[in-house]
Design a protein around this motif. Structure first.
Motif, PDB file in Angstrom:
ATOM      1  N   VAL A   1       1.105  -1.383  -0.042  1.00 26.49           N
ATOM      2  CA  VAL A   1      -0.358  -0.448  -0.054  1.00 26.49           C
ATOM      3  C   VAL A   1       0.811   1.332   0.371  1.00 26.49           C
ATOM      4  CG1 VAL A   1      -1.757   1.702   1.027  1.00 26.49           C
ATOM      5  CG2 VAL A   1      -2.221  -1.018   1.395  1.00 26.49           C
ATOM      6  N   MET A   2       1.545   0.920   0.640  1.00 24.70           N
ATOM      7  CA  MET A   2       2.517   2.345   1.220  1.00 24.70           C
ATOM      8  C   MET A   2       2.976   3.062  -0.067  1.00 24.70           C
ATOM      9  SD  MET A   2       0.911   4.030   3.534  1.00 24.70           S
ATOM     10  CE  MET A   2       2.050   5.340   3.245  1.00 24.70           C
ATOM     11  N   ALA A   3       4.157   1.972  -0.501  1.00 23.17           N
ATOM     12  CA  ALA A   3       5.035   1.815  -1.980  1.00 23.17           C
ATOM     13  C   ALA A   3       4.224   2.750  -3.314  1.00 23.17           C
ATOM     14  CB  ALA A   3       5.533   0.426  -2.110  1.00 23.17           C
ATOM     15  N   ALA A   4       3.056   1.604  -3.580  1.00 24.67           N
ATOM     16  CA  ALA A   4       1.955   2.264  -4.029  1.00 24.67           C
ATOM     17  C   ALA A   4       1.707   3.904  -3.896  1.00 24.67           C
ATOM     18  CB  ALA A   4       0.842   1.656  -4.338  1.00 24.67           C
ATOM     19  N   ALA A   5       1.249   3.980  -2.952  1.00 23.66           N
ATOM     20  CA  ALA A   5       0.862   5.614  -2.584  1.00 23.66           C
ATOM     21  C   ALA A   5       2.260   6.933  -2.765  1.00 23.66           C
ATOM     22  CB  ALA A   5       0.456   5.320  -0.988  1.00 23.66           C
ATOM     23  N   ILE A   6       3.363   6.091  -2.649  1.00 23.65           N
ATOM     24  CA  ILE A   6       4.425   6.957  -2.238  1.00 23.65           C
ATOM     25  C   ILE A   6       4.790   6.920  -3.632  1.00 23.65           C
ATOM     26  CG2 ILE A   6       7.048   7.413  -1.475  1.00 23.65           C
ATOM     27  CD1 ILE A   6       6.113   5.771   0.538  1.00 23.65           C
ATOM     28  N   ILE A   7       4.907   6.233  -4.544  1.00 20.09           N
ATOM     29  CA  ILE A   7       5.137   5.628  -6.328  1.00 20.09           C
ATOM     30  C   ILE A   7       4.410   6.900  -6.884  1.00 20.09           C
ATOM     31  CG2 ILE A   7       4.417   4.454  -6.891  1.00 20.09           C
ATOM     32  CD1 ILE A   7       8.020   5.589  -7.681  1.00 20.09           C
ATOM     33  N   THR A   8       3.037   7.217  -6.099  1.00 20.03           N
ATOM     34  CA  THR A   8       2.443   7.618  -7.739  1.00 20.03           C
ATOM     35  C   THR A   8       2.067   8.888  -7.367  1.00 20.03           C
ATOM     36  OG1 THR A   8       0.603   6.682  -6.216  1.00 20.03           O
ATOM     37  CG2 THR A   8       0.737   5.699  -7.945  1.00 20.03           C
ATOM     38  N   ARG A   9       2.592   9.618  -5.598  1.00 16.04           N
ATOM     39  CA  ARG A   9       2.667  10.881  -5.325  1.00 16.04           C
ATOM     40  C   ARG A   9       4.237  10.946  -6.347  1.00 16.04           C
ATOM     41  NH1 ARG A   9      -0.772  13.968  -3.282  1.00 16.04           N
ATOM     42  NH2 ARG A   9      -0.125  16.210  -2.871  1.00 16.04           N
TER      43      ARG A   9
ATOM     44  N   MET B   1       5.180  10.634  -8.968  1.00 16.31           N
ATOM     45  CA  MET B   1       5.343  10.192 -10.795  1.00 16.31           C
ATOM     46  C   MET B   1       4.438  10.724 -11.185  1.00 16.31           C
ATOM     47  SD  MET B   1       6.104   6.362 -10.820  1.00 16.31           S
ATOM     48  CE  MET B   1       5.930   6.494 -12.894  1.00 16.31           C
ATOM     49  N   PHE B   2       2.827  10.822 -10.711  1.00 18.99           N
ATOM     50  CA  PHE B   2       2.014  11.771 -11.075  1.00 18.99           C
ATOM     51  C   PHE B   2       1.234  12.840  -9.996  1.00 18.99           C
ATOM     52  CE2 PHE B   2       1.227   6.740 -11.306  1.00 18.99           C
ATOM     53  CZ  PHE B   2       1.679   7.361 -12.639  1.00 18.99           C
ATOM     54  N   GLY B   3       1.962  13.151  -9.124  1.00 17.95           N
ATOM     55  CA  GLY B   3       2.187  14.529  -8.826  1.00 17.95           C
ATOM     56  C   GLY B   3       0.574  14.276  -7.407  1.00 17.95           C
ATOM     57  N   LYS B   4      -0.242  13.060  -7.686  1.00 15.72           N
ATOM     58  CA  LYS B   4      -1.243  12.504  -6.643  1.00 15.72           C
ATOM     59  C   LYS B   4      -1.475  11.347  -5.840  1.00 15.72           C
ATOM     60  CE  LYS B   4      -4.606  15.807  -9.271  1.00 15.72           C
ATOM     61  NZ  LYS B   4      -4.289  16.457  -8.749  1.00 15.72           N
ATOM     62  N   THR B   5      -1.821  11.382  -5.046  1.00 18.87           N
ATOM     63  CA  THR B   5      -1.840   9.907  -4.503  1.00 18.87           C
ATOM     64  C   THR B   5      -2.643   8.982  -5.200  1.00 18.87           C
ATOM     65  OG1 THR B   5      -1.017  11.145  -2.373  1.00 18.87           O
ATOM     66  CG2 THR B   5      -1.765   8.490  -2.223  1.00 18.87           C
TER      67      THR B   5
ATOM     68  N   VAL C   1       2.709  -3.365  -8.954  1.00 17.24           N
ATOM     69  CA  VAL C   1       1.316  -2.728  -9.882  1.00 17.24           C
ATOM     70  C   VAL C   1       1.473  -1.747 -10.740  1.00 17.24           C
ATOM     71  CG1 VAL C   1      -0.953  -2.111  -9.051  1.00 17.24           C
ATOM     72  CG2 VAL C   1       0.412  -4.353  -7.790  1.00 17.24           C
ATOM     73  N   VAL C   2       1.920  -0.887  -9.855  1.00 14.38           N
ATOM     74  CA  VAL C   2       1.709   0.632 -10.370  1.00 14.38           C
ATOM     75  C   VAL C   2       2.628   0.454 -11.720  1.00 14.38           C
ATOM     76  CG1 VAL C   2       2.517   2.644 -10.401  1.00 14.38           C
ATOM     77  CG2 VAL C   2       2.186   1.633  -8.288  1.00 14.38           C
ATOM     78  N   PHE C   3       3.615  -0.347 -12.017  1.00 14.56           N
ATOM     79  CA  PHE C   3       4.657  -0.250 -13.128  1.00 14.56           C
ATOM     80  C   PHE C   3       3.973  -1.128 -14.220  1.00 14.56           C
ATOM     81  CE2 PHE C   3       7.595   1.604 -10.270  1.00 14.56           C
ATOM     82  CZ  PHE C   3       8.483   2.644 -10.871  1.00 14.56           C
ATOM     83  N   GLY C   4       3.280  -2.712 -13.696  1.00 16.84           N
ATOM     84  CA  GLY C   4       2.542  -3.564 -14.771  1.00 16.84           C
ATOM     85  C   GLY C   4       1.507  -2.591 -15.537  1.00 16.84           C
ATOM     86  N   THR C   5       1.264  -1.671 -14.432  1.00 19.80           N
ATOM     87  CA  THR C   5      -0.330  -0.942 -14.996  1.00 19.80           C
ATOM     88  C   THR C   5       0.017  -0.690 -16.616  1.00 19.80           C
ATOM     89  OG1 THR C   5      -1.192  -1.031 -12.891  1.00 19.80           O
ATOM     90  CG2 THR C   5      -2.271   0.229 -14.503  1.00 19.80           C
TER      91      THR C   5
END
Length: 433
Positions: free
Chosen positions: A282-290, A292-296, A335-339
């Protein structure tokens, strides 16, 4: 005084008897074989109904991720596939997996039968039930990925083939004592055997189905579907929490025994590592999306939990708590990069099942030797490749045959109306987005 002595003698004698019993119990290191079998059977049954409840989690997650015009069909698919998996796994799925000769490749096409014995260490029926709900989970993974454009009854046919033949074969290669078990392949609770299997089958399906109409733009960019998906983030969140809860049964029950203190400690450790891996995802996805994309991205956080859970499933006992967090965090990043990888190939996985289950499952299985010194990277790699390639190829052939005969995809007009109207005739929401 005499009356007082008589009145107190019974409780005192009882206390002395209990103390003697406790001393004898303390000196005994194990309980009887029958009591162990009872406890083991209870573990299978109780963890089994936790895994069964994951069917509700998948139904909620998928219902929230699709558009509001395709929710009833999701519900029909999930209760249908669970029922189909139960019948097929009883009919011959169990014996295809466990009727396999040592070091072999396939078991027998015969129905399950009860031959319970204390010497086995558990009631046979408890084991059948526990293994059946794993089978149903495998099929559930396919449901969401192909949502909103696959025909209902061709999907049910594939569910029967996957649960009755494809999954039991690869399951038997390792858990049934087949050739991968002899090779030394290790997959504690099914990162590859269950989750990558479901993901590989889903990948074959979405490749042949194609994307939903309007999902990708002329330049290949991903576009939002109208009316918008995900249609209910709260429903997705509830679904993920149900899956998270069910995963304690999934991984904890895979200890396969709780008749000794050591087993109880092991199951407890598995629960802790399972929880920490999900949290790491959960936290890895939250941090990386923030970053990379500026939003969580809440959807990626939710799928990150699943990616973390899938990743640790291959070995939830051996890792330290920090290692479990790391394994789960990498699963969340995958999950993030696979998407994004699927988007680059214009592959439309509605719920993100392939990154969360297939990709994260591969990572978790390959990571087993990092914490389990009895596992080898070469055996893990052979297992990952053989299972994913076999499942993908066979699934691709099955879907291709169905596509060439009676078809697997709804028409453009039917998809525009919504699968609730065209497939079930039942509208999930009276007021639509």
């Amino acid at each position: 005084m005499t009356k007082f002595i008589k009145k107190m003698s019974a409780p005192i004698l009882s206390l002395i008897f209990l103390l003697n019993m406790s001393t004898a119990g303390m000196a005994e290191t194990t309980v009887s074989a029958e009591v162990q079998a009872i406890f083991n059977s209870l573990l299978f049954l109780m963890c089994g109904f936790m895994v069964m409840f994951m069917a509700a989690g998948f139904a909620m997650l998928e219902s929230g991720m699709v558009t509001s015009k395709s929710v009833s069909v999701i519900c029909a698919k999930n209760i249908g596939l669970y029922s189909i998996a139960g019948i097929m796994f009883w009919l011959f799925g169990y014996n295809l997996a466990y009727g396999i000769p040592e070091g072999g490749y396939i078991g027998t096409f015969t129905p399950w039968s009860d031959a319970s014995s204390v010497d086995t260490g558990y009631a046979d029926g408890s084991d059948w039930y526990f293994q059946m709900v794993f089978c149903a989970t495998t099929v559930s993974i396919c449901s969401g990925a192909m949502a909103e454009r696959v025909k209902l009854w061709p999907f049910f046919l594939f569910a029967a083939i996957l649960s009755g033949i494809i999954y039991p074969i690869v399951m038997g290669w390792q858990w049934g004592g087949g050739w991968l078990a002899e090779l030394g392949f290790s997959d504690f609770a099914g990162s590859t055997l269950v989750h990558s299997t479901g993901g590989a089958a889903a990948l074959a399906g979405i490749m042949l189905l194609g994307a939903r109409y309007g999902r990708f733009g002329s330049k290949g960019e991903a576009k939002a579907i109208r009316p918008f998906a995900a249609s209910s983030i709260p429903l997705v969140t509830v679904g993920v929490f149900i899956l998270w809860l069910g995963w304690f049964g999934f991984n904890g029950g895979s200890q396969l025994a709780i008749g000794t203190f050591d087993d109880a400690v092991a199951v407890s450790s598995i629960f802790i590592n399972t929880n920490l891996a999900a949290a790491g995802g959960v936290m890895a996805a939250a941090i990386i999306t923030r970053l990379m994309f500026g939003k969580t991205d809440v959807i990626q956080m939710l799928n990150g939990a699943i990616g973390g859970l899938v990743a640790v499933t291959a070995e939830p006992l051996a890792p330290s708590p920090l290692a479990a967090i790391f394994i789960g965090a990498v699963g969340g990043l995958i999950v993030v990069f696979g998407t994004k990888l699927l988007f680059s190939f214009k592959l439309d996985d509605v719920v993100g099942a392939i990154p969360a289950h297939m990709f994260a499952g591969i990572w978790g299985t390959l990571a087993v030797p990092l914490t389990n010194t009895d596992a080898s990277f070469s055996a893990q790699l052979i297992g990952v490749l053989s299972i994913n390639i076999f499942v993908f190829v066979v699934s691709y052939i099955v879907f291709s045959a169905m596509k060439a005969t009676f078809g697997i995809r709804l028409s453009k007009e039917a998809e525009a109306k919504g699968t609730d109207v065209t497939e079930t005739g039942v509208i999930a929401y009276a007021i639509r987005d």
